[in-house]
Design a protein around this motif. Sequence first.
Motif, PDB file in Angstrom:
ATOM      1  N   CYS A 180      46.887  39.858  45.081  1.00 57.55           N
ATOM      2  CA  CYS A 180      45.976  40.674  45.902  1.00 57.55           C
ATOM      3  C   CYS A 180      44.644  39.972  46.151  1.00 57.55           C
ATOM      4  O   CYS A 180      43.946  40.276  47.107  1.00 57.55           O
ATOM      5  N   ARG A 181      44.327  38.989  45.288  1.00 52.91           N
ATOM      6  CA  ARG A 181      43.083  38.237  45.492  1.00 52.91           C
ATOM      7  C   ARG A 181      43.169  37.333  46.719  1.00 52.91           C
ATOM      8  O   ARG A 181      42.154  36.778  47.157  1.00 52.91           O
TER       9      ARG A 181
ATOM     10  N   GLN B 216      33.715  41.854  35.198  1.00 55.53           N
ATOM     11  CA  GLN B 216      33.577  41.724  36.645  1.00 55.53           C
ATOM     12  C   GLN B 216      32.151  42.112  37.032  1.00 55.53           C
ATOM     13  O   GLN B 216      31.909  43.108  37.703  1.00 55.53           O
TER      14      GLN B 216
ATOM     15  N   LEU C  51      42.641  29.649  40.805  1.00 56.79           N
ATOM     16  CA  LEU C  51      43.631  30.725  40.758  1.00 56.79           C
ATOM     17  C   LEU C  51      44.694  30.527  41.846  1.00 56.79           C
ATOM     18  O   LEU C  51      45.878  30.809  41.633  1.00 56.79           O
TER      19      LEU C  51
ATOM     20  N   ALA D  38      44.239  46.712  40.555  1.00 56.30           N
ATOM     21  CA  ALA D  38      45.452  45.906  40.348  1.00 56.30           C
ATOM     22  C   ALA D  38      45.548  45.431  38.895  1.00 56.30           C
ATOM     23  O   ALA D  38      46.632  45.445  38.287  1.00 56.30           O
ATOM     24  N   ASP D  39      44.415  45.028  38.323  1.00 56.56           N
ATOM     25  CA  ASP D  39      44.431  44.525  36.942  1.00 56.56           C
ATOM     26  C   ASP D  39      44.684  45.664  35.945  1.00 56.56           C
ATOM     27  O   ASP D  39      45.404  45.477  34.949  1.00 56.56           O
TER      28      ASP D  39
ATOM     29  N   ALA E 200      48.649  41.631  40.902  1.00 58.17           N
ATOM     30  CA  ALA E 200      47.239  41.525  40.494  1.00 58.17           C
ATOM     31  C   ALA E 200      46.668  40.171  40.914  1.00 58.17           C
ATOM     32  O   ALA E 200      45.537  40.069  41.383  1.00 58.17           O
ATOM     33  N   VAL E 201      47.476  39.139  40.750  1.00 55.72           N
ATOM     34  CA  VAL E 201      47.011  37.809  41.149  1.00 55.72           C
ATOM     35  C   VAL E 201      47.064  37.670  42.675  1.00 55.72           C
ATOM     36  O   VAL E 201      46.114  37.197  43.305  1.00 55.72           O
TER      37      VAL E 201
ATOM     38  N   VAL F 218      39.734  46.775  44.578  1.00 59.63           N
ATOM     39  CA  VAL F 218      41.149  46.408  44.746  1.00 59.63           C
ATOM     40  C   VAL F 218      41.626  45.573  43.560  1.00 59.63           C
ATOM     41  O   VAL F 218      42.686  45.822  42.977  1.00 59.63           O
ATOM     42  N   TYR F 219      40.806  44.595  43.203  1.00 57.06           N
ATOM     43  CA  TYR F 219      41.183  43.717  42.091  1.00 57.06           C
ATOM     44  C   TYR F 219      41.214  44.503  40.776  1.00 57.06           C
ATOM     45  O   TYR F 219      42.100  44.324  39.937  1.00 57.06           O
TER      46      TYR F 219
ATOM     47  N   SER G 225      41.932  36.917  36.700  1.00 53.19           N
ATOM     48  CA  SER G 225      42.771  38.117  36.603  1.00 53.19           C
ATOM     49  C   SER G 225      43.604  38.029  35.324  1.00 53.19           C
ATOM     50  O   SER G 225      44.182  36.977  35.028  1.00 53.19           O
TER      51      SER G 225
ATOM     52  N   TYR H 296      38.172  31.410  35.892  1.00 53.59           N
ATOM     53  CA  TYR H 296      38.875  30.724  36.980  1.00 53.59           C
ATOM     54  C   TYR H 296      38.049  30.821  38.254  1.00 53.59           C
ATOM     55  O   TYR H 296      37.537  31.907  38.565  1.00 53.59           O
ATOM     56  N   THR H 297      37.969  29.738  39.001  1.00 48.61           N
ATOM     57  CA  THR H 297      37.455  29.830  40.366  1.00 48.61           C
ATOM     58  C   THR H 297      38.599  30.320  41.255  1.00 48.61           C
ATOM     59  O   THR H 297      39.775  30.303  40.863  1.00 48.61           O
ATOM     60  N   LYS H 298      38.248  30.696  42.491  1.00 51.89           N
ATOM     61  CA  LYS H 298      39.273  31.146  43.425  1.00 51.89           C
ATOM     62  C   LYS H 298      40.282  30.019  43.707  1.00 51.89           C
ATOM     63  O   LYS H 298      41.494  30.243  43.740  1.00 51.89           O
TER      64      LYS H 298
ATOM     65  N   GLU I 252      35.765  37.527  38.943  1.00 47.22           N
ATOM     66  CA  GLU I 252      36.799  38.261  39.666  1.00 47.22           C
ATOM     67  C   GLU I 252      38.091  37.473  39.896  1.00 47.22           C
ATOM     68  O   GLU I 252      39.091  38.042  40.299  1.00 47.22           O
ATOM     69  N   TYR I 253      38.081  36.178  39.622  1.00 44.37           N
ATOM     70  CA  TYR I 253      39.328  35.415  39.789  1.00 44.37           C
ATOM     71  C   TYR I 253      40.056  35.141  38.470  1.00 44.37           C
ATOM     72  O   TYR I 253      41.126  34.559  38.474  1.00 44.37           O
TER      73      TYR I 253
END
Lengths: 434, 434
Positions: free
Chosen positions: A423-424, B329, A398, B251-252, A420-421, B247-248, B353, A393-395, B350-351
Amino acid sequence: MKWLTGNTAEILSALSEENKLTLEDNQQVEEQVQKIIQQVNENGDQALRAYSKKFDQVELQDLSISQETIDIGYQRVEKGVIEALEAAKENIVSYHEKQKQYDFMDTERPGVLRGQLVLPLARVGVYVPGGTAAYPSSVLMNVLPAKIAGVEEIIMITPPSVTGIPDVILAAAKIAGVDKIFQVGGAQGIAALALGTETIPKVDKIVGPGNIYVATAKKQVFGLVGIDMIAGPSEIGILADKDANPVYIAADLLSQAEHDTLARAIVVTDSVTLAEQVEKELYRQLETLPRKKIAEKAIEDHGRIIIASSVAEMFLIMNKIAPEHLEVQLNDPISYLHDIKNAGSIFLGEYASEPVGDYFSGTNHVLPTSGTAKFYSPLGVYDFVKYSQVTYYTKDALAQAKDAVALLARKEGLEAHARAVECRFARENNETMS
Amino acid sequence: MKWLTGNTAEILSALSEENKLTLEDNQQVEEQVQKIIQQVNENGDQALRAYSKKFDQVELQDLSISQETIDIGYQRVEKGVIEALEAAKENIVSYHEKQKQYDFMDTERPGVLRGQLVLPLARVGVYVPGGTAAYPSSVLMNVLPAKIAGVEEIIMITPPSVTGIPDVILAAAKIAGVDKIFQVGGAQGIAALALGTETIPKVDKIVGPGNIYVATAKKQVFGLVGIDMIAGPSEIGILADKDANPVYIAADLLSQAEHDTLARAIVVTDSVTLAEQVEKELYRQLETLPRKKIAEKAIEDHGRIIIASSVAEMFLIMNKIAPEHLEVQLNDPISYLHDIKNAGSIFLGEYASEPVGDYFSGTNHVLPTSGTAKFYSPLGVYDFVKYSQVTYYTKDALAQAKDAVALLARKEGLEAHARAVECRFARENNETMS
């Protein structure tokens, strides 16, 4: 041979009564096998040697069969048999290569990749039964699909014997490309493959037929390793009309019946005349068979002639039976392909005699039995791979998904999933956000 | 969180010791389940009612849930949740449609057709657990691949409750296209699907997660019907380098840990600094989680930080773990795709998640656990089809094959097999032969 007649509902009800799968209660075998597995778990090779002495009357020096022994065995086999095995191998490979599956990667959602990788199992164990009858054809059928799948290491095990492993089995293993052979059988062999010992490496999956101890052990280690289906007695179902040749039908029925006194041989026809001819011909051919006693018992106990009122009813009945092997001896047989719902391997027309599939055509002869063709498949390349999903996924992508994920996660009471989702996208975690 | 450090051999040996699969001995559960299955076999619906009273404290009038009840449940669910489930469905369908497989027919041998049919299972049972946590997402994940495979009838069962089946479960069943719902749970529910009762039809395969009784019952009926894999506790493995966001990652890890005190959350990294940041961040985030107690216990017992000496070693270790979920990641994550050998579902970058895969992306969230990703696959369309082989031979083609078939059959001591093929060429059976 027992006849089933009447209307279709009556026939189906009689069949359903006959085939009522009883819940097996082999408490004694279960416990014995459990003990064997525990012994192998605790004592490894030492346990294998002790069981070989006890069950096979063999004091083993070496669990492993040397390459030299394999080569010598191969050289002792008649040239014609080697050639026939090589020809069978070529056909098995050319058929099974068409079962190969490929990765995909899907880009249809913006910023999202979703894919599936097809990955071979790393190591597979193949059980080859011992006893008087050696089945080199089964070695090819179990090993070659694994090779085509890309399995790195194929381990074969087979019970030790005072007379050694049959030459033709060693030859088939060499032709098929088995990497290592160990002489250990029974539940202890299955335990060794599932758990690993000092000598025998742990595998990812175990395939191959065996007796009740082998089958029970496979069921008990299921989950620790993958296993193939539990094989039952062999079966043939033949659909025939009045124009079919009773000689061929009788011969094909007997080819299954000679396997085992529990083998099932069934004809479904709309012609009483044909049925009578088949029965007569069958008993005539039976007289001169070397395995007459076995085949006769199978035919008496599990042979069936079923008279249906139409071709449509014939298929209705046969789909209920879901035979391991199905022969369609009807005019224009391929026109009926869509009427078949459940069958392991389908043979169309009067020259597709079932044994050609056992030995030569290249389709697999490890097939679902006892009606399990309703949900199981022939052994194939797909049994030696596993899939892995891939997600990217890209930012931005997401960000589009975030609210739906968080809403559903919270609805299920799983707050950490939502966070988790989220916090990004929290400002404090993203120095670069504007 | 427990740290594993040292050279790779030491780490692998420690992991192997930790994950040593013990042979389960649930003799008591096994026997209890066996008795329940026998009761259902003998007494059908009556046994189901008795067990519902005993185990669920519910006196059932009707085992089946009416369409009206389903519709009312659906209407009571918030519009936003329905929309999110519909969006998830759209993604699940678009991903799983790419798993569809097609028949093939091969003509490369003269006079021979060899093919493979892909046929849907006729009827499938989906088990949906009861209890406090209702998981509508799992209903979609189990049912939609079966729909896409072409399964004619999908039966859902779920334990009865004095408060009724949760609305969101009924809504998910309606959205997914379940055909019938019955309120029966536990081992008795699995028995009903495997054997059939007056009310509940026998299915060909049972899928869906459940407690130890459900899992044991599935294992016991395996062979009577198909079953999916036996699910263990949830797992996540994260590969991270020094540039990854702690952080990520924290969370995951927590999103898996909150599932279950047995859940496993594992980071493998070559950066001690990153590892320390992840650990600190994890305990910070843990503080405010509603399911803190569960997640904390999971992290204490099964959380692992593993320090590897290089990226290559990181993959070596992770492939040994074979996690259910794997997050990569690392910089340029897709460049590592070929280094992954064993993982149920891979999340790149990183996206990606992991919870986006649980709820939204469309890949399946029913995945192999406890290292079984070495040989099992995610639930998919392939779990709801079976293959049938097809063979056709002309007389000339069989003439070419005849001698090899007869030779191999006789080598295996199966004379009737040889004769079945040869009788097609005997003069007395062929009036038309010249």
